[in-house]
Write a protein that holds these residues in place. Structure first.
Motif, short mmCIF file in Angstrom:
data_model
loop_
_atom_site.label_atom_id
_atom_site.label_comp_id
_atom_site.label_asym_id
_atom_site.label_seq_id
_atom_site.Cartn_x
_atom_site.Cartn_y
_atom_site.Cartn_z
N ASP A 18 0.82 -1.21 0.00
CA ASP A 18 0.00 0.00 0.00
C ASP A 18 0.86 1.27 0.00
OD1 ASP A 18 1.08 -0.28 2.48
OD2 ASP A 18 -0.79 0.02 3.59
N GLN A 19 2.16 1.11 -0.16
CA GLN A 19 3.05 2.28 -0.10
C GLN A 19 3.21 2.94 -1.48
OE1 GLN A 19 4.60 3.30 3.06
NE2 GLN A 19 2.78 2.05 3.42
N ASP A 20 3.28 4.27 -1.47
CA ASP A 20 3.51 4.99 -2.73
C ASP A 20 4.94 4.72 -3.19
OD1 ASP A 20 1.00 6.12 -2.59
OD2 ASP A 20 1.73 7.81 -1.38
N VAL A 21 5.06 4.43 -4.49
CA VAL A 21 6.40 4.20 -5.05
C VAL A 21 7.06 5.56 -5.27
CG1 VAL A 21 7.70 3.10 -6.90
CG2 VAL A 21 5.56 2.08 -6.12
N ARG A 22 8.28 5.70 -4.75
CA ARG A 22 8.90 7.03 -4.76
C ARG A 22 10.10 7.14 -5.68
NH1 ARG A 22 8.90 8.75 1.64
NH2 ARG A 22 6.89 7.86 2.17
N TRP A 23 10.22 6.27 -6.67
CA TRP A 23 11.31 6.43 -7.64
C TRP A 23 10.97 7.58 -8.59
CZ3 TRP A 23 10.53 0.58 -8.01
CH2 TRP A 23 11.39 -0.09 -7.14
#
Lengths: 344, 631
Positions: A18-23
Motif C-alpha cells: 500500500d506504499q507509494d512508489v517514490r522512484w
C-alpha cells in the motif's frame, strides 16, 4: 514450506504493497518491479512465503513496494542479512535487491562470499553505472574517465565486470537482462528463481536523471540487436537484426564473424552451454561493447549443494549419530566433583 | 593417594591457607596445559581455585625471548577465594626469559623451581641476561630449586622408545609432577586426562604418564625440598561442581537459553582474540540445533545474526572491541527494526588492535553510546567465569521480551579464567517464553508491526505467517504502522519510545544488591562492574579482617541501571564512593553525570586485573583523607 489451503491464483495486485512508489518518473526500476510482481503472481506461491532484503540505494527501496516480508537493511549488507535469514528459514524464498554501488563497492565482500557459499537466494543487481540516491557520483561499474560530480576530470577507476567477479566467486547461476526488455527480464527472473543456489542476475537499468542513456546500446530497441547477444542453451551464438552474425572462437579469443562470408556457416559458431566449462563462461563475462556484443540471458547454471542445506545437514547428521543434545550433560561437562555437607 | 601418604611421611608438612603458583615458559612449552591440569586436580581435591592465563599475542614467538613467554597463574585455597592472587608464592620457570618476566611478581622468600637445562648461554642471551642468575647470587632472597627437567624427561621417555624433540616436549609434565608433589596434590585426575587425551597414541600416553610420575618421584627422592606444603579442602557450599572458563560458560549459557526458549541459536562470528573460543565451543554442539557461521567479516557476522532473528532464530554474534566497532552500524539497524539480538564483546586492551590478549574494560562507552543517533540498548556484564552462564540466559531473556539487541560486556580475564562452578540443574531453569503472532492486530484487519505491548515491545511476526507480511528497515518508522516516516513529531515520539522501552527493562530486573553491609554502616562504598568483582570482594574481606567495613555494589546491569541504584547512591552519599575500573573512569563518569554523586574513579589500564592491594590502598587513602577533613 507450510502448505495450507488449496492452491489459489494470485494476481499482480496481491504482491503490491500500500506504499507509494517514490522512484523518479521514468526510472528503470519501475519496469523491474512490475516484472517481479508479474512473475510472483504466476508462481502461485502465497506472498508470505517470500522475503525481500535490500541494502541502501535507489533500488533498495524495492521491498517497501512488494507485499511480502521484507527488510531494508544497511548499505552493502543485504546479502549477509539474507544469508542469516535463509539459514534460519530455508523455507522462505529470499530475494536480495541491490545496486552496483551496494553490491560491488561497499558490499563487495558479501557478494563474493554469498556466491561461494551458494546460499539459495535470488540476487537482482540493478546496474545503472551511477550513484543515484546520493545524486550522481561515479560507481564501480562506471566506465573509466566518467565525468561526474565527484570526478569532474573523469574517474580514474577501472570498472568492475560483475559477471566476471561472480564467476571468480564460484557462482552457480549467473544471468544478465535489461529493464527495457520486459519479456526477457521476466523469463530471466523466473529462471533465477527456479535455480537452487545463489542466482546472480545483473539487470541493466537506466537512471534517467544522473546517467540517462549510458546503456542505450543495450536498451534501445533500435540498436539492441546489433549490440547484445541473447544466450540460449544449446543454440549458436547468433546476433544482429537479421541474426546473420555470430561468435567464433579462434583458439585464442572470441571474434565476430559474418555468417555466409569467408566460408563461415552456423556450424562454425560457438554453441551456448550453461553447464559448460568455466573457461567458456569466463570468456562470456569478458565480452564488452563496443568490441563485442554483450551477452544477455543465462550465462551459467550448474548445481552444487546450497549453504543452508549443508549447515542443516551437519546438524541432522550429528543428531542421527549421537541423538539430540542432552542439556544436563552439557551443563555438567566432562568431569564433576561433589562437595558434601560438613561432617557428612 | 598412596603416593601422597608415602611422601608425607618423610618430610615436614607445612599447612598453608592458600597458595599462588605461576607456571611460565615459552609459548610452545605447554604452560597453559600444565596450569589447567594443576587447577583441575586442585579443584577435584576440594580447594577453591581461581586462575589467570597470560599469553602473548604471537602464536610461537621465537623460542627463549621475553616476548614469547606464556604464563598461567592460579590460586588454590582452603577457603573461598575470588582472585588468582596478588603475589606469587611459587614460580615455575622453564627458561631465563620466563624467570626474567615473572620474577617481579614473586613474593620475597618465594619458591622458584627452574629447569636447569633451559638455562644455556644461548637462552640467557636471548633473554637479554648478561649474567647467569643461577650463579651470580641475584636470587638469594628466594628459595631456588634448580632441576634438570629436560634431561630427566628424556630419560623417562627412553623407556618407552620416545626420543629426541618429541621426548623433550613432555617436560611440562615433569614440572607438573614436581609441583604436585610439593603441594601434596593427587595425580589421578591428571593421569585420567592423559589417558583420554592420548587415547589412540599409546606411546605418548605412556611417556607422559611416566614423565609426570618421574617428576613426582624426583621431588620425593632428590632431597632438594626440606618440606612439603598442604592446603586443606575449602569449605565450599555443598553441591556438585565442575570447572568452567568464561567463554565456555557463555557458550553453554547460549545453548541453554536456546533450549529454554525452544529456538535454535544462530551464531554469526568472525575469529578474533579473545572471543573465538565461544565460536569453537558452540560449533561443537550441533546436536542442540545450534547453527554457527564463520562469517567473511564482523559486519556479515552481525548482519547474518540479525537476518536469522528476522526469521525467528535467536541471533547472536560476538567479538572484541575492534570487531564491535565494525558492527555498530548494524547494531543501530537492530535497534531500529527492534529484533532480538545478543552481541557479546569480550573486551581486550585498546584502542585499535591494542593488547589483543590482555584485559581491559574500556569499551563501556562504546557499548552504551557508541552508535550514531539516539540508539539505546541494554548492557549487561558478567562478574566471573561461571556467571557468564546466567548472563547469556539473561541476555536472551531480555532480548526476546523487549525485542531489542542486548550487549554483553565480558573481558579477556573472565574469558580465559576458570573457577569451580556449582552448576544448576537444567530442570530448575525457568523457560523463556517467546510468542509469535498468528493474527493481525489492527482494527481494520491490517497488521501493525510497531504496535507495542505493556513493555513497549513490538510483535515478532515471522516470515511465512499468512496475513502478517510487513517491511522493516533502518529508515525512521511511523509509530504503530512501521511505515517509513520523516514526520518531525513522529521522529521525536519514536526516539522517546525506544529510550522508554530500554528504561523499562529496569522494571523487569531484580533490585541491586549491596554486599558486605547488612546494616548500612559501612565507611565507604565500592562500585564495580564486570571482572573486577573478585578483586573488590577480596578487598572488602581483607578490610573486614582489619576492622574496616566497606560496602560493595557489583553492577551487572549497566544500561539501564537497576531501579534502586539511585537510592543506594543517596544512602551512601555522605561517605566516599570508589569506582575501580580497568579504563579511565567510564562508569564513574556515567554515575556522576546521571546521579550528580561524587564517585571517585580508581583506574588501571595495564592489561592486567586489579590486585586487592591496589584497591585496598585506594580505600585506605580515601578513608584517611576523610578522617583528616573530619578533624
Amino acid at each position: 514450506m507450510s502448505v495450507t489451503e488449496q492452491p489459489r491464483k494470485y494476481t499482480v495486485k496481491d504482491f503490491g504493497s500500500d506504499q507509494d512508489v517514490r522512484w523518479c518518473p521514468g526510472c528503470g526500476d519501475y519496469s523491474i518491479l512490475s516484472a517481479v510482481k508479474k512473475v510472483l503472481a504466476e508462481e502461485g506461491v502465497p506472498p508470505e512465503q517470500y522475503a525481500f532484503v535490500s541494502g541502501i540505494g535507489c533500488s533498495s527501496r524495492f521491498p517497501y513496494y512488494v507485499n511480502t516480508y521484507g527488510m531494508h537493511s544497511i548499505h552493502g549488507r543485504a546479502m549477509a542479512v539474507a544469508t542469516g535469514l535463509k539459514v534460519a528459514r530455508p523455507d522462505v524464498h529470499t530475494f536480495v535487491i541491490t545496486g552496483d554501488g551496494d553490491a560491488l563497492s561497499i558490499g563487495g565482500n558479501h557478494t563474493i562470499h554469498t556466491l561461494r557459499r551458494n546460499v539459495d537466494i535470488t540476487i537482482l543487481l540493478f546496474n545503472n553505472q551511477i550513484y543515484g540516491l546520493t545524486k550522481g557520483q561515479y560507481s564501480p561499474t562506471s566506465p573509466f574517465g566518467k565525468k561526474t560530480k565527484s570526478t569532474p576530470m573523469g574517474s580514474l577507476d577501472q570498472p568492475i565486470a560483475p559477471m566476471a567477479l561472480a564467476l571468480a566467486a564460484e557462482a552457480t547461476f549467473m544471468a544478465r537482462t535489461i529493464d527495457m526488455h520486459p519479456k526477457h527480464l521476466m523469463a530471466t527472473i523466473k529462471r533465477a528463481m527456479e535455480h537452487k543456489g545463489t542466482s546472480f542476475v545483473e539487470i541493466y537499468q537506466n537512471c534517467n536523471i544522473f546517467n540517462d542513456g549510458a546503456l542505450d546500446y543495450a536498451q534501445d530497441r533500435k540498436v539492441r540487436a546489433e549490440n547484445v547477444i541473447e544466450l540460449e542453451h544449446g543454440k549458436p551464438l547468433l546476433f544482429g537484426k537479421d541474426l546473420d552474425k555470430g561468435i567464433v572462437f579462434d583458439g585464442r579469443q572470441l571474434t565476430v564473424a559474418q555468417v555466409g562470408e569467408n566460408g563461415v556457416t552456423k556450424d562454425d559458431l560457438l554453441v551456448h552451454d550453461e553447464k559448460d566449462s568455466e573457461s567458456y563462461h569466463a570468456m562470456l563475462t569478458r565480452m564488452k561493447y563496443p568490441e563485442l556484443p554483450e551477452p544477455i540471458g543465462v550465462f551459467r547454471s550448474v548445481q552444487r549443494p546450497t549453504y543452508e542445506e549443508l549447515v542443516n545437514g551437519q546438524i541432522s547428521e550429528v543428531i542421527a549419530r549421537k541423538g539430540k543434545g542432552d542439556l544436563k550433560k552439557l551443563i555438567e561437562g566432562r568431569s564433576t566433583w561433589e562437595v558434601r555437607e560438613e561432617g557428612a | 593417594m598412596s603416593l601422597e601418604a608415602h611422601s608425607q611421611k618423610q618430610r615436614e608438612i607445612e599447612e598453608l591457607p592458600q597458595v599462588t603458583i605461576r607456571f611460565a615458559g615459552d609459548s610452545g612449552d605447554g604452560m597453559q596445559l600444565t596450569g589447567t591440569q594443576f587447577t583441575n586436580t586442585s579443584a577435584i581435591f576440594g580447594n577453591d581455585v581461581s586462575t589467570m592465563p597470560d599469553f602473548p599475542a604471537e602464536i610461537r614467538a621465537p623460542a627463549g625471548t621475553v616476548y614469547g613467554v606464556s604464563g598461567f597463574q592460579l590460586q588454590f585455597s582452603s577457603s573461598d577465594i575470588y582472585t588468582p592472587g596478588d603475589v606469587v608464592d611459587c614460580l615455575v620457570a622453564m627458561n631465563p626469559a620466563a624467570l626474567k618476566v615473572n620474577l617481579r611478581d614473586l613474593k620475597h622468600g618465594g619458591v622458584i623451581i627452574l629447569n636447569e637445562d633451559g638455562f644455556t648461554e644461548q637462552t640467557l642471551k636471548l633473554a637479554g641476561m648478561e649474567k647467569n642468575p643461577l650463579k651470580d647470587g641475584s636470587l638469594g632472597k628466594y628459595t631456588v630449586h634448580t632441576i634438570p627437567m629436560t634431561q630427566s624427561t628424556v630419560r623417562a621417555c627412553e623407556e618407552v622408545g620416545l626420543t629426541g624433540k618429541g621426548a623433550a616436549r613432555c617436560k611440562n609434565f615433569f614440572a607438573l609432577g614436581i609441583v604436585c608433589w610439593l603441594y601434596s596434590r593427587p595425580l589421578e585426575p591428571i593421569i585420567e586426562f592423559i589417558d583420554t587425551k592420548f587415547k589412540d597414541k599409546e606411546q605418548l600416553r605412556e611417556a607422559n604418564t611416566r614423565v609426570l610420575k618421574a617428576g613426582y618421584f624426583f621431588g620425593e627422592t632428590a632431597e632438594l625440598f626440606t618440606r612439603v606444603f598442604r592446603v586443606r579442602k575449602a569449605h565450599l557450599p555443598p553441591g556438585v561442581y565442575r570447572e568452567v572458563h568464561g567463554n565456555e560458560a557463555l557458550a553453554i549459557g547460549l545453548i541453554t537459553a536456546g533450549q529454554l526458549a525452544n529456538k535454535p541459536i544462530f551464531y554469526g562470528s568472525y575469529p578474533i582474540t579473545p572471543a573465538s573460543d565461544i565460536l569453537h565451543e558452540l560449533a561443537r554442539h550441533k546436536q542442540f540445533g545450534v547453527k554457527t557461521m564463520q562469517a567473511e567479516d564482523e559486519i556479515a557476522a552481525i548482519c547474518s545474526a540479525l537476518g536469522a532473528s528476522f526469521g525467528g532464530a535467536l541471533g547472536v554474534t560476538a567479538s572484541a572491541g575492534p570487531g564491535i566497532a565494525l558492527k555498530m552500524e548494524a547494531l543501530g539497524l537492530a535497534v531500529m527494526v527492534e529484533l532480538p539480538l545478543v552481541v557479546i564483546n569480550v573486551q581486550r586492551g585498546g584502542p585499535s588492535t591494542g593488547l589483543p590478549t590482555k584485559v581491559e574494560q574500556a569499551d563501556l562507552f562504546q557499548a552504551i553510546v557508541g552508535r550514531n543517533g539516539e540508539c539505546p540498548l541494554p548492557v549487561i556484564a558478567p562478574q566471573s567465569p561461571s556467571d557468564c552462564f546466567q548472563t547469556a540466559i539473561d541476555a536472551i531473556r531480555i532480548a526476546t521480551k523487549f525485542m531489542t539487541p542486548v550487549m554483553v560486556l565480558s573481558d579477556g580475564f573472565i574469558a580465559n579464567s576458570a573457577e569451580p562452578w556449582r552448576f544448576p540443574d537444567a530442570d530448575s531453569l525457568e523457560p523463556i517464553e517467546v510468542e509469535h503472532p498468528e493474527e493481525t492486530n489492527g482494527e481494520d484487519g491490517s497488521f501493525l508491526p510497531y504496535m507495542r505491548d505493556e513493555w513497549l515491545s513490538r510483535p515478532w511476526a515471522l516470515p511465512g505467517t499468512p496475513g502478517l507480511m510487513h517491511r522493516i528497515g533502518g529508515l525512521e518508522k511511523e509509530d504503530v504502522t512501521g511505515n517509513v516516516s520523516y514526520d518531525p513529531e513522529n521522529h521525536q515520539r519514536m526516539v522517546d519510545l525506544r529510550q522508554e522501552k530500554v528504561d523499562k527493562v529496569a522494571d523487569f530486573l531484580p533490585e541491586q544488591e549491596v554486599l558486605n553491609d547488612p546494616d548500612g554502616t559501612a565507611e565507604l562504598l565500592i562500585i564495580g562492574w564486570g571482572s573486577t568483582y573478585g578483586a573488590i570482594r577480596e578487598t572488602t574481606r581483607r578490610l573486614m579482617r582489619k576492622g574496616t567495613r566497606v560496602a560493595h555494589v557489583q553492577l551487572r546491569h549497566l544500561n539501564p541501571f537497576p531501579k534502586n541504584f539511585g537510592a543506594i547512591l543517596e544512602r551512601y552519599a555522605d561517605r566516599p564512593i570508589l569506582v575501580p575500573e580497568m579504563n579511565k573512569g567510564q562508569l564513574a563518569l556515567l554515575i556522576r553525570g546521571r546521579y550528580l554523586i561524587d564517585a571517585k574513579p580508581l583506574t588501571k589500564v595495564q592489561g592486567r586485573p586489579f590486585t586487592t592491594t591496589e584497591i585496598m590502598e585506594s580505600v585506605e587513602h580515601l578513608l584517611a583523607e576523610r578522617g583528616k577533613v573530619a578533624k
